[in-house]
Design a protein around this motif. Structure first.
Motif, PDB file in Angstrom:
ATOM      1  N   ILE A   1      31.259  44.456  20.230  1.00 29.38           N
ATOM      2  CA  ILE A   1      30.263  45.216  20.993  1.00 29.38           C
ATOM      3  C   ILE A   1      30.389  46.718  20.737  1.00 29.38           C
ATOM      4  CG2 ILE A   1      30.139  43.488  22.839  1.00 29.38           C
ATOM      5  CD1 ILE A   1      31.886  45.387  24.550  1.00 29.38           C
ATOM      6  N   ARG A   2      29.307  47.444  20.977  1.00 35.02           N
ATOM      7  CA  ARG A   2      29.294  48.898  20.931  1.00 35.02           C
ATOM      8  C   ARG A   2      28.185  49.396  21.863  1.00 35.02           C
ATOM      9  NH1 ARG A   2      25.774  51.907  18.241  1.00 35.02           N
ATOM     10  NH2 ARG A   2      27.362  53.395  17.539  1.00 35.02           N
ATOM     11  N   LEU A   3      28.214  50.693  22.196  1.00 31.78           N
ATOM     12  CA  LEU A   3      27.164  51.303  22.991  1.00 31.78           C
ATOM     13  C   LEU A   3      25.951  51.605  22.105  1.00 31.78           C
ATOM     14  CD1 LEU A   3      29.372  53.839  24.975  1.00 31.78           C
ATOM     15  CD2 LEU A   3      28.281  51.794  25.925  1.00 31.78           C
ATOM     16  N   ARG A   4      24.779  51.425  22.640  1.00 28.54           N
ATOM     17  CA  ARG A   4      23.567  51.699  21.867  1.00 28.54           C
ATOM     18  C   ARG A   4      23.318  53.192  21.674  1.00 28.54           C
ATOM     19  NH1 ARG A   4      20.268  47.474  20.783  1.00 28.54           N
ATOM     20  NH2 ARG A   4      20.572  45.549  21.975  1.00 28.54           N
ATOM     21  N   ASP A   5      23.744  54.002  22.658  1.00 21.39           N
ATOM     22  CA  ASP A   5      23.355  55.408  22.636  1.00 21.39           C
ATOM     23  C   ASP A   5      24.449  56.352  22.166  1.00 21.39           C
ATOM     24  OD1 ASP A   5      25.107  55.270  24.735  1.00 21.39           O
ATOM     25  OD2 ASP A   5      23.781  56.212  26.207  1.00 21.39           O
ATOM     26  N   ALA A   6      25.533  55.838  21.609  1.00 20.73           N
ATOM     27  CA  ALA A   6      26.629  56.701  21.148  1.00 20.73           C
ATOM     28  C   ALA A   6      26.613  56.781  19.626  1.00 20.73           C
ATOM     29  CB  ALA A   6      27.972  56.176  21.647  1.00 20.73           C
ATOM     30  N   ASP A   7      26.645  57.987  19.099  1.00 23.26           N
ATOM     31  CA  ASP A   7      26.604  58.173  17.649  1.00 23.26           C
ATOM     32  C   ASP A   7      27.975  58.077  16.992  1.00 23.26           C
ATOM     33  OD1 ASP A   7      23.854  58.575  17.699  1.00 23.26           O
ATOM     34  OD2 ASP A   7      24.080  60.727  18.089  1.00 23.26           O
TER      35      ASP A   7
ATOM     36  N   GLY B   1      37.528  54.279  18.646  1.00 26.96           N
ATOM     37  CA  GLY B   1      36.567  55.342  18.881  1.00 26.96           C
ATOM     38  C   GLY B   1      37.143  56.426  19.777  1.00 26.96           C
ATOM     39  N   PRO B   2      36.415  57.555  19.969  1.00 24.48           N
ATOM     40  CA  PRO B   2      36.879  58.632  20.842  1.00 24.48           C
ATOM     41  C   PRO B   2      37.175  58.093  22.248  1.00 24.48           C
ATOM     42  CG  PRO B   2      34.944  59.319  19.603  1.00 24.48           C
ATOM     43  CD  PRO B   2      35.099  57.856  19.361  1.00 24.48           C
ATOM     44  N   PRO B   3      38.234  58.567  22.911  1.00 21.00           N
ATOM     45  CA  PRO B   3      38.621  58.021  24.217  1.00 21.00           C
ATOM     46  C   PRO B   3      37.496  57.974  25.238  1.00 21.00           C
ATOM     47  CG  PRO B   3      40.352  59.436  23.382  1.00 21.00           C
ATOM     48  CD  PRO B   3      39.212  59.570  22.432  1.00 21.00           C
ATOM     49  N   ALA B   4      36.697  59.041  25.337  1.00 18.35           N
ATOM     50  CA  ALA B   4      35.633  59.063  26.343  1.00 18.35           C
ATOM     51  C   ALA B   4      34.576  57.995  26.057  1.00 18.35           C
ATOM     52  CB  ALA B   4      34.992  60.445  26.396  1.00 18.35           C
ATOM     53  N   VAL B   5      34.235  57.826  24.790  1.00 20.83           N
ATOM     54  CA  VAL B   5      33.243  56.816  24.418  1.00 20.83           C
ATOM     55  C   VAL B   5      33.816  55.410  24.617  1.00 20.83           C
ATOM     56  CG1 VAL B   5      31.818  55.919  22.528  1.00 20.83           C
ATOM     57  CG2 VAL B   5      32.167  58.389  22.777  1.00 20.83           C
TER      58      VAL B   5
END
Length: 303
Positions: free
Chosen positions: A196-202, A227-231
């Motif tokens: 899975i991944r977020l749709r809105d994160a580049d 990925g970056p900790p916040a993302v």
């Protein structure tokens, strides 16, 4: 190799694979070790096929173990490695030293042509066997339930997600590639894991997760996170929202890859043994937990 009166340890022949699988089913009291499982795990691995060793008592095969190629990577780059997996002895033949002899023979054969690190996850009994074979035991790799507030966010799912996998260079871990991850979490593993991944994160990011009801509590098992900790934190929270889970489960402590959450209670541990036969071991310190960066993808489940 002769391991005692009427006991022989040798590489199993291709024609003996059905008998090898029958030994495993007997040893574990399960019937999941079939040809499909063998083709996936031990013939289709990303770093090459496994070598199978067997112990025979007279004409009967009583034990087996697999040497599975498994590449690591660390601060200095890729490290050749193998994993000693799926070792077992028929219940009626235990206590004859079969596992110890097979493990020693397989590992020494691999080390004869490789300078690297051999590893094995183990039960307490198997760990004692590996220690007698010269292994170093890491401190137990503990798993922990953690809390995190779920939050909705759009998620996309599919095998394509791992095409954006970004490895960490901080500590020893499996040298994952997209194809290796697709192999690791193939449906034939028996795990219902999803990419899975977020749709809105580049930023390149993603996770491998599955839902588990543990002790009556819906839990998000985080197999791998990048990925970056916040993302990454946003992704875990979104996955919890979508899966309707209350807790997160992942390894914690020195030598593990960070997963967000506030720890609430432990949930078992993995025992990991290693042998390092490199001429000049570098700063990754494989005999100490602090030298690793382990996730459930490295040490959990069917591996």
């Amino acid at each position: 190799m002769s391991a005692g009166p009427d006991i022989e340890v040798r590489e199993a022949r291709p024609s003996e694979i059905p008998e090898v699988l029958a030994v495993l089913c007997s040893a574990y009291g399960e019937d999941r070790f079939d040809q499909e499982w063998f083709d996936w795990k031990h013939r289709g691995g990303p770093w090459g096929p496994s070598v199978v060793y067997a112990t025979l008592l007279g004409e009967q095969m009583i034990g087996t173990v697999f040497i599975l190629p498994w590449e690591l990577t660390g601060p200095a780059g890729p490290v050749p490695s193998c994993r000693i997996v799926d070792g077992g002895t028929r219940p009626e033949a235990r206590g004859k030293g079969a596992l110890r002899w097979m493990t020693a023979m397989g590992r020494e054969a691999w080390e004869g042509s490789n300078r690297g690190i051999s590893t094995a996850t183990a039960t307490p009994t198997a760990q004692r066997v590996h220690l007698r074979n010269g292994a170093t035991a890491l401190d137990p790799i503990r798993q922990q339930f953690s809390t995190l507030v779920p939050a909705p966010a759009a998620i996309e799912e599919g095998n394509h997600v791992v095409d954006g996998f970004v490895p960490s260079t901080d500590g020893l871990a499996t040298n994952w590639t997209p194809d290796a991850l697709r192999w690791r979490f193939d449906a034939r593993s028996g795990l219902d894991s999803r990419f899975i991944r977020l749709r809105d994160a580049d930023e390149p990011h993603g996770a491998v997760v599955r839902r588990l009801v543990q002790q009556g509590v819906p839990t998000l098992v985080v197999e791998l996170l990048w990925g970056p900790p916040a993302v990454a934190k946003r992704l875990v929270r979104a996955a919890m929202w979508r899966e309707r889970t209350a807790l997160v489960l992942a390894p914690v402590g020195p030598g593990t890859a960070p997963v967000p959450g506030r720890r609430v209670r432990p949930s078992g541990a993995t025992l990991l043994c290693s042998w390092d036969n490199r001429e000049q071991p570098v700063e990754d310190r494989p005999v100490e937990r602090v030298g690793w960066r382990l996730s459930l993808a490295d040490v959990g489940g069917v591996m």
